[in-house]
Design a protein around this motif. Sequence first.
Motif, PDB file in Angstrom:
ATOM      1  N   GLU A  43       0.830  -1.194   0.000  1.00 23.72           N
ATOM      2  CA  GLU A  43       0.000   0.000   0.000  1.00 23.72           C
ATOM      3  C   GLU A  43       0.872   1.254   0.000  1.00 23.72           C
ATOM      4  OE1 GLU A  43      -2.655  -0.335   3.264  1.00 23.72           O
ATOM      5  OE2 GLU A  43      -3.716  -2.063   2.421  1.00 23.72           O
ATOM      6  N   GLY A  44       0.313   2.338  -0.498  1.00 25.63           N
ATOM      7  CA  GLY A  44       1.088   3.577  -0.576  1.00 25.63           C
ATOM      8  C   GLY A  44       2.091   3.484  -1.708  1.00 25.63           C
ATOM      9  N   ALA A  45       3.320   3.839  -1.426  1.00 29.43           N
ATOM     10  CA  ALA A  45       4.378   3.754  -2.437  1.00 29.43           C
ATOM     11  C   ALA A  45       4.575   2.296  -2.822  1.00 29.43           C
ATOM     12  CB  ALA A  45       5.672   4.342  -1.887  1.00 29.43           C
ATOM     13  N   CYS A  46       4.616   2.036  -4.093  1.00 21.16           N
ATOM     14  CA  CYS A  46       4.701   0.652  -4.557  1.00 21.16           C
ATOM     15  C   CYS A  46       6.029   0.032  -4.139  1.00 21.16           C
ATOM     16  CB  CYS A  46       4.550   0.592  -6.077  1.00 21.16           C
ATOM     17  SG  CYS A  46       4.544  -1.107  -6.683  1.00 21.16           S
ATOM     18  N   SER A  47       5.955  -1.145  -3.521  1.00 19.47           N
ATOM     19  CA  SER A  47       7.163  -1.829  -3.068  1.00 19.47           C
ATOM     20  C   SER A  47       7.390  -3.120  -3.831  1.00 19.47           C
ATOM     21  CB  SER A  47       7.051  -2.137  -1.566  1.00 19.47           C
ATOM     22  OG  SER A  47       5.943  -2.988  -1.322  1.00 19.47           O
ATOM     23  N   LEU A  48       6.799  -3.229  -5.034  1.00 17.43           N
ATOM     24  CA  LEU A  48       6.935  -4.454  -5.819  1.00 17.43           C
ATOM     25  C   LEU A  48       7.909  -4.294  -6.984  1.00 17.43           C
ATOM     26  CD1 LEU A  48       3.193  -5.590  -5.918  1.00 17.43           C
ATOM     27  CD2 LEU A  48       5.051  -6.645  -4.632  1.00 17.43           C
ATOM     28  N   ASP A  49       8.725  -3.254  -6.956  1.00 17.12           N
ATOM     29  CA  ASP A  49       9.625  -3.003  -8.088  1.00 17.12           C
ATOM     30  C   ASP A  49      10.582  -4.158  -8.330  1.00 17.12           C
ATOM     31  OD1 ASP A  49       8.441  -0.589  -8.510  1.00 17.12           O
ATOM     32  OD2 ASP A  49       9.943   0.572  -7.409  1.00 17.12           O
ATOM     33  N   GLY A  50      10.949  -4.896  -7.283  1.00 17.72           N
ATOM     34  CA  GLY A  50      11.897  -5.988  -7.462  1.00 17.72           C
ATOM     35  C   GLY A  50      11.270  -7.314  -7.826  1.00 17.72           C
ATOM     36  N   TYR A  51       9.938  -7.313  -8.004  1.00 18.11           N
ATOM     37  CA  TYR A  51       9.227  -8.562  -8.286  1.00 18.11           C
ATOM     38  C   TYR A  51       8.822  -8.642  -9.753  1.00 18.11           C
ATOM     39  CZ  TYR A  51       8.866  -9.332  -3.258  1.00 18.11           C
ATOM     40  OH  TYR A  51       9.149  -9.539  -1.933  1.00 18.11           O
ATOM     41  N   ASP A  52       8.746  -9.874 -10.239  1.00 15.93           N
ATOM     42  CA  ASP A  52       8.342 -10.105 -11.628  1.00 15.93           C
ATOM     43  C   ASP A  52       6.847 -10.404 -11.773  1.00 15.93           C
ATOM     44  OD1 ASP A  52      11.042 -10.183 -13.111  1.00 15.93           O
ATOM     45  OD2 ASP A  52      11.365 -11.525 -11.407  1.00 15.93           O
ATOM     46  N   GLY A  53       6.213 -10.831 -10.693  1.00 17.80           N
ATOM     47  CA  GLY A  53       4.788 -11.150 -10.744  1.00 17.80           C
ATOM     48  C   GLY A  53       4.226 -11.339  -9.354  1.00 17.80           C
ATOM     49  N   VAL A  54       2.888 -11.370  -9.275  1.00 12.73           N
ATOM     50  CA  VAL A  54       2.202 -11.443  -7.986  1.00 12.73           C
ATOM     51  C   VAL A  54       1.052 -12.451  -8.068  1.00 12.73           C
ATOM     52  CG1 VAL A  54       0.964 -10.157  -6.196  1.00 12.73           C
ATOM     53  CG2 VAL A  54       2.688  -8.991  -7.605  1.00 12.73           C
ATOM     54  N   ILE A  55       0.924 -13.265  -7.024  1.00  7.91           N
ATOM     55  CA  ILE A  55      -0.262 -14.093  -6.836  1.00  7.91           C
ATOM     56  C   ILE A  55      -0.876 -13.643  -5.522  1.00  7.91           C
ATOM     57  CG2 ILE A  55      -1.201 -16.413  -6.554  1.00  7.91           C
ATOM     58  CD1 ILE A  55       1.178 -17.478  -8.119  1.00  7.91           C
ATOM     59  N   ALA A  56      -2.161 -13.272  -5.543  1.00  5.47           N
ATOM     60  CA  ALA A  56      -2.761 -12.657  -4.363  1.00  5.47           C
ATOM     61  C   ALA A  56      -4.196 -13.105  -4.148  1.00  5.47           C
ATOM     62  CB  ALA A  56      -2.720 -11.134  -4.490  1.00  5.47           C
ATOM     63  N   ARG A  57      -4.586 -13.173  -2.863  1.00  5.90           N
ATOM     64  CA  ARG A  57      -6.000 -13.296  -2.500  1.00  5.90           C
ATOM     65  C   ARG A  57      -6.490 -11.880  -2.219  1.00  5.90           C
ATOM     66  NH1 ARG A  57      -7.533 -17.719   1.870  1.00  5.90           N
ATOM     67  NH2 ARG A  57      -9.515 -17.610   0.764  1.00  5.90           N
TER      68      ARG A  57
END
Length: 380
Positions: A43-57
């Motif tokens: 949430e807020g500033a995106c912290s997924l810059d180092g990730y290639d993909g996401v699996i989420a509920r």
Amino acid sequence: MKKIALVIENSREYGRGLVRGIAAFGQERRDWLLRLITPADIEGACSLDGYDGVIARIADTRTCQALARCRKPVVDVFSHFEGTGFVRVETDHTRVGRLAAEYFLTKGYESFAYCGFSGTAYSDTRRDAFVARLAQEGRDCAVYGLDEPPDDSVVFNETPDSPKDPRALTRWFRTLKFPTAVFCANDLRALQLLQIANESGIDVPRDAAILGVDNDALLCTFSTPPLSSIDPNAFGVGRAAARLLQAAMDDPPRKKSRPPFRVAPGELIERASTEHHPVTPAWFAESLVHIDRNISRPISAADVVDAAGKSSTAVEKRFRAAFGMSVGKYILSMKMKEAARLLSEGRLSVKEVAARTGFNSPQYFCRSFRAYFGRSPLER
């Protein structure tokens, strides 16, 4: 190396099953690095810059919006929000509802109820399928759900002894016509009803047979009585989600609304909360339970007579009056129905289905199946 973020609540069995399925895919690939993170982490500033993909509920709007802003390939394994452009994958909730209805119909119930969380997609779909299948047999169904759509605290954080709506839930449960068969959206809802039943003097399963979904071993086996539950195949959903994420990373899909990919549920695991048939006398109900418990054995009519503690004439007379068939033919019909169900799921071989239904040889099973259904078990 692909770095994958998992935004999956895993304090319950379904979430842990998802993670196991995802991990199994990642281990086969050998180029996946998995990391469990929380919704607060993105949430807020995106912290997924180092990730290639996401699996989420994705259970709440804030998490949904945060993932959309990060512009990463996302697979949603909750499927609560439509129109996100995310790839979605889930258990086939329609099949779950139908399986529950057919199970209770086979037991001979006339009164039915559904207890869930109104406004939650998986609960609503299971409810609609359960009610529709019963309607095909001319049966009505009492339905309960929260008056307003639940937030994520209800979906993930509610506990068996602290429902959001204890008074309304208790009032509704006590007004049901007993004996009744109650299908619940998940094991949590089922356990809440079990607790209300124990406090209200409602006998489970004789007054109310209660069935949940998730097959959470801790919840189901430590309840009183142990809870019957449908396995939603979370492992299969997790594995499918991982496969779909890999495809999205290889070739990013266009952002558009698409139906979720659906994975077939697993088996219905029967425990004490539904081990009852709404018939009289009591010895006859116990005889039917005895057959249910031993369907995977080569049980005979003589075994049922011994368990009933009655004469063979009395037992045969009662079965013919109730089902229009002998004890032996009733046992065979139950074995054949279970065999047909297992074969329809497509996970077991004919040899395995034969063993699961108490046949000593696949050849004898195939002959019996053809004689009963008029077709080979290999035909679909």
